[in-house]
Design a protein around this motif. Sequence first.
Motif, PDB file in Angstrom:
ATOM      1  N   ARG A 191      -3.129  16.196   6.259  1.00  0.00           N
ATOM      2  CA  ARG A 191      -4.482  16.163   5.697  1.00  0.00           C
ATOM      3  C   ARG A 191      -5.341  15.082   6.343  1.00  0.00           C
ATOM      4  NH1 ARG A 191      -8.825  15.307   4.596  1.00  0.00           N
ATOM      5  NH2 ARG A 191     -10.018  15.634   2.670  1.00  0.00           N
ATOM      6  N   PHE A 192      -4.781  13.903   6.520  1.00  0.00           N
ATOM      7  CA  PHE A 192      -5.592  12.776   6.986  1.00  0.00           C
ATOM      8  C   PHE A 192      -5.539  12.572   8.503  1.00  0.00           C
ATOM      9  CE2 PHE A 192      -5.266  11.671   2.514  1.00  0.00           C
ATOM     10  CZ  PHE A 192      -6.516  11.146   2.253  1.00  0.00           C
TER      11      PHE A 192
ATOM     12  N   PHE B 210       0.886  -1.166   0.000  1.00  0.00           N
ATOM     13  CA  PHE B 210       0.000   0.000   0.000  1.00  0.00           C
ATOM     14  C   PHE B 210       0.919   1.209   0.000  1.00  0.00           C
ATOM     15  CE2 PHE B 210      -2.690   3.399   1.301  1.00  0.00           C
ATOM     16  CZ  PHE B 210      -3.987   3.035   0.969  1.00  0.00           C
ATOM     17  N   ASP B 211       0.864   2.001  -1.052  1.00  0.00           N
ATOM     18  CA  ASP B 211       1.729   3.165  -1.201  1.00  0.00           C
ATOM     19  C   ASP B 211       0.907   4.423  -0.918  1.00  0.00           C
ATOM     20  OD1 ASP B 211       3.146   5.417  -2.284  1.00  0.00           O
ATOM     21  OD2 ASP B 211       4.393   4.023  -3.413  1.00  0.00           O
ATOM     22  N   THR B 212       1.241   5.111   0.148  1.00  0.00           N
ATOM     23  CA  THR B 212       0.442   6.263   0.572  1.00  0.00           C
ATOM     24  C   THR B 212       0.619   7.474  -0.338  1.00  0.00           C
ATOM     25  OG1 THR B 212       2.192   6.869   2.153  1.00  0.00           O
ATOM     26  CG2 THR B 212       0.356   5.544   2.990  1.00  0.00           C
TER      27      THR B 212
ATOM     28  N   ASP C 103      -4.691   3.382   6.561  1.00  0.00           N
ATOM     29  CA  ASP C 103      -6.066   3.025   6.900  1.00  0.00           C
ATOM     30  C   ASP C 103      -7.041   4.136   6.506  1.00  0.00           C
ATOM     31  OD1 ASP C 103      -5.213   0.618   7.911  1.00  0.00           O
ATOM     32  OD2 ASP C 103      -5.209   1.264  10.003  1.00  0.00           O
ATOM     33  N   ALA C 104      -6.657   5.390   6.778  1.00  0.00           N
ATOM     34  CA  ALA C 104      -7.523   6.518   6.431  1.00  0.00           C
ATOM     35  C   ALA C 104      -7.672   6.641   4.914  1.00  0.00           C
ATOM     36  CB  ALA C 104      -6.961   7.811   7.017  1.00  0.00           C
ATOM     37  N   GLN C 105      -6.581   6.460   4.194  1.00  0.00           N
ATOM     38  CA  GLN C 105      -6.648   6.549   2.738  1.00  0.00           C
ATOM     39  C   GLN C 105      -7.422   5.376   2.132  1.00  0.00           C
ATOM     40  OE1 GLN C 105      -2.435   6.823   1.783  1.00  0.00           O
ATOM     41  NE2 GLN C 105      -2.617   9.022   1.415  1.00  0.00           N
ATOM     42  N   HIS C 106      -7.254   4.209   2.729  1.00  0.00           N
ATOM     43  CA  HIS C 106      -7.993   3.034   2.262  1.00  0.00           C
ATOM     44  C   HIS C 106      -9.492   3.299   2.290  1.00  0.00           C
ATOM     45  CE1 HIS C 106      -9.821  -0.984   2.454  1.00  0.00           C
ATOM     46  NE2 HIS C 106      -8.721  -1.443   1.875  1.00  0.00           N
ATOM     47  N   GLU C 107      -9.961   3.902   3.371  1.00  0.00           N
ATOM     48  CA  GLU C 107     -11.382   4.198   3.495  1.00  0.00           C
ATOM     49  C   GLU C 107     -11.819   5.237   2.461  1.00  0.00           C
ATOM     50  OE1 GLU C 107     -15.327   4.317   4.604  1.00  0.00           O
ATOM     51  OE2 GLU C 107     -13.754   2.792   4.897  1.00  0.00           O
TER      52      GLU C 107
END
Length: 403
Positions: free
Chosen positions: A134-135, A112-114, A174-178
């Motif tokens: 931001r997140f 998973f590349d942020t 996790d935040a970006q995944h959502e």
Amino acid sequence: MPSPLLSPRDGTPSVASTAAEIQTAAGDLAAGSGRFAVDTERASGYRYDDRAFLIQIRRAGCGTRLIDPEGNSQAVISQCAPVVNNNDWVMHAAVSDLQCLADLHIFPGSLFDTEMAGRLLGFERVNLASMVSRFLGYELKKEHGFQDWSTRPLPEAWLTYAALDVELLFELADAQHESLRQEGKLGWAQQEFDHIVSTYAIATSATPKWQDLKGLAALKTPKQLAIARALWAHREQIAQKSDIARHIVLPDKALVGIAQVGPHSVERFRGIPAVPRRFHRHAHRWVNVVRQTLKSPRESWPQSAKDPNDTGTMVASQYWAHQYPEAHTTLRRIREDLQQVAQEVNIPIENILQPAALKQVVWWQHQESMITTEVDLESALDRLQVRPWQRELCQSVLSEHLL
């Protein structure tokens, strides 16, 4: 207002810099659970290659471990690789780290590349500090990224910076995944992550070539090209032997400037505008290279800067407007239409279709007549490794303008 994050929650970890310490760190990581957050620090602006000088690894139940691979590569390969390999990883801008890790036989299973996630979510600024702010609402100070990480011992402030690079990667992912799930882009992201791994998690194998010199297009004659080739080879020898970055030995711009002039004397060398004054003390070295080149047989001089092993024939796109106006017009119109698509899905156009891939497919159609049917277009996109999600967005545009 983001809250400053000045130090890791568990304090700044010490560096595992011996085989015994690396074995202990690997054991600690093995005792943890779940995915790994991984990062590296390199010294490519100072050293000859882009190898890792520090590896940061974080895992639940273990915390962060800092590992010094310099002089300890066998310990890293034998102790760390078996623990982290073929597991789930979280990284930021993995493209810049995966190859130096592959050189140490360290490979992710899934990624998973942020940074890529940030791009697919439409953010203009996708550096780690911006994404964390931001997140997650934290402020990361990015003040040591361009330091000479081959320095030993590493200052405490640098170690804190390095540890913070992986401190919040799990929470960020996790935040970006959502967010990706909510926007229906999770599948697109996974295709990009898989592509990054398959493309970049490969040990260094490419041999440097003099034809890769920046500014080489300014050299027009076999004499100039021969001088450039000789200067490049001599610079390469010095940089590799001394383990220093090429630009420290002689910048590309200066090298090309010397090749253009072909100075026979130190005085003439020192009058070349492209050569900074700090390189004048080594004038004799470079003038000797020029002299020896000019004594070499002219039939050995390169007639062009094209690599004989390079089968590509595409002309740089900046020349298309005058030399290939139809291809230039097609490229411009496709870009305009893809820009509209990019705005609709809130993703940068370069992630919809990489600029190099777009130019290549237009060139193949206009100049090499390789694309005349939909099957040809699909084959070309395959060859260029265009992902399925990108095809869904761009293939109709390409078909409209190319077929």
